[in-house]
Write a protein that holds these residues in place. Structure first.
Motif, short mmCIF file in Angstrom:
data_model
loop_
_atom_site.label_atom_id
_atom_site.label_comp_id
_atom_site.label_asym_id
_atom_site.label_seq_id
_atom_site.Cartn_x
_atom_site.Cartn_y
_atom_site.Cartn_z
N SER A 21 0.85 -1.19 0.00
CA SER A 21 0.00 0.00 0.00
C SER A 21 0.88 1.23 0.00
O SER A 21 1.99 1.22 0.55
CB SER A 21 -0.90 0.02 1.23
OG SER A 21 -1.74 -1.10 1.28
N SER A 30 -5.99 12.32 -6.92
CA SER A 30 -6.93 11.84 -7.94
C SER A 30 -6.49 12.18 -9.35
O SER A 30 -6.93 11.52 -10.30
CB SER A 30 -8.33 12.42 -7.68
OG SER A 30 -8.29 13.83 -7.75
N SER A 70 -3.90 -1.15 -8.25
CA SER A 70 -5.22 -0.54 -8.14
C SER A 70 -5.10 0.72 -7.29
O SER A 70 -4.07 0.94 -6.64
CB SER A 70 -6.22 -1.52 -7.52
OG SER A 70 -5.83 -1.90 -6.23
N ARG A 71 -6.14 1.53 -7.31
CA ARG A 71 -6.10 2.76 -6.54
C ARG A 71 -7.47 3.02 -5.92
O ARG A 71 -8.50 2.63 -6.49
CB ARG A 71 -5.66 3.94 -7.41
CG ARG A 71 -6.62 4.30 -8.54
CD ARG A 71 -5.97 5.31 -9.49
NE ARG A 71 -5.68 6.57 -8.82
CZ ARG A 71 -4.77 7.46 -9.27
NH1 ARG A 71 -4.08 7.20 -10.39
NH2 ARG A 71 -4.57 8.57 -8.61
N ASP A 72 -7.45 3.70 -4.79
CA ASP A 72 -8.67 4.15 -4.11
C ASP A 72 -8.49 5.63 -3.87
O ASP A 72 -7.81 6.05 -2.92
CB ASP A 72 -8.85 3.39 -2.80
CG ASP A 72 -10.16 3.72 -2.11
OD1 ASP A 72 -10.74 4.79 -2.38
OD2 ASP A 72 -10.60 2.92 -1.28
N ASN A 73 -9.10 6.42 -4.73
CA ASN A 73 -8.93 7.88 -4.63
C ASN A 73 -9.55 8.44 -3.34
O ASN A 73 -9.09 9.47 -2.83
CB ASN A 73 -9.52 8.57 -5.85
CG ASN A 73 -8.70 8.34 -7.11
OD1 ASN A 73 -7.52 7.99 -7.03
ND2 ASN A 73 -9.32 8.53 -8.26
N ALA A 74 -10.56 7.79 -2.83
CA ALA A 74 -11.18 8.26 -1.60
C ALA A 74 -10.23 8.13 -0.41
O ALA A 74 -10.32 8.88 0.56
CB ALA A 74 -12.47 7.48 -1.33
N LYS A 75 -9.31 7.17 -0.51
CA LYS A 75 -8.34 6.95 0.57
C LYS A 75 -6.94 7.45 0.20
O LYS A 75 -6.00 7.27 0.97
CB LYS A 75 -8.26 5.46 0.90
CG LYS A 75 -9.55 4.89 1.47
CD LYS A 75 -9.39 3.42 1.82
CE LYS A 75 -10.68 2.87 2.42
NZ LYS A 75 -10.55 1.43 2.78
N THR A 77 -4.84 6.25 -1.79
CA THR A 77 -3.98 5.08 -1.64
C THR A 77 -3.91 4.28 -2.94
O THR A 77 -4.93 4.11 -3.62
CB THR A 77 -4.48 4.18 -0.50
OG1 THR A 77 -4.48 4.93 0.72
CG2 THR A 77 -3.57 2.97 -0.32
N TYR A 79 -2.40 0.51 -4.45
CA TYR A 79 -2.06 -0.82 -3.97
C TYR A 79 -1.32 -1.60 -5.06
O TYR A 79 -1.48 -1.34 -6.25
CB TYR A 79 -3.33 -1.60 -3.61
CG TYR A 79 -4.20 -0.92 -2.59
CD1 TYR A 79 -5.31 -0.16 -3.00
CD2 TYR A 79 -3.93 -1.01 -1.24
CE1 TYR A 79 -6.12 0.48 -2.08
CE2 TYR A 79 -4.75 -0.38 -0.30
CZ TYR A 79 -5.83 0.36 -0.74
OH TYR A 79 -6.63 1.00 0.19
#
Length: 118
Positions: A21, A30, A70-75, A77, A79
């Motif tokens: 992570s 973002s 992968s990515r989580d724009n809300a966090k 972060t 991965y």
């Protein structure tokens, strides 16, 4: 203050899995292209995988079919899921944040060690 903080590295046996992570702060996450690079002792730093701000991905041939970015724009972060690990995957893995428009930047994390034993 910009920070890219990697976590999830460690020691794993060949054939095992790890998930790295990278949490970013102080950047426009973002709209950043996020990448994972690795550097083995005595070798140059090479691209492992990249995910653009739009979600497109690209992988080094050596990890295709085994690693997933992968990515989580809300966090804020990104991965890197690493499966079927091989001893040759042993390296320090670095997170990179790159933005090529307007407020341009190119930042690196401090790295996390991944060691795959045979």
């Amino acid at each position: 203050q910009v920070q890219l903080v990697e976590s999830g590295g460690g020691l794993v046996q060949a054939g095992g899995s790890l998930r790295l992570s990278c949490a970013g702060s102080g950047i426009i996450f973002s709209s950043s292209d996020m990448g994972w690079y690795r550097q083995a002792p005595g070798k140059q730093r090479d691209l492992v995988a990249i995910i653009t701000w739009g979600g497109s991905t690209n992988y080094a041939d050596s990890v295709k079919g085994r690693f997933t970015i992968s990515r989580d724009n809300a966090k804020n972060t990104v991965y890197l899921q690493m499966n079927s690990l091989k001893p040759e995957d042993t390296a320090v893995y670095y997170c990179n944040a790159n933005r090529q428009v307007l407020f341009k930047y190119d930042y690196w994390g401090q790295g996390t060690q991944v060691t795959v034993s045979s």
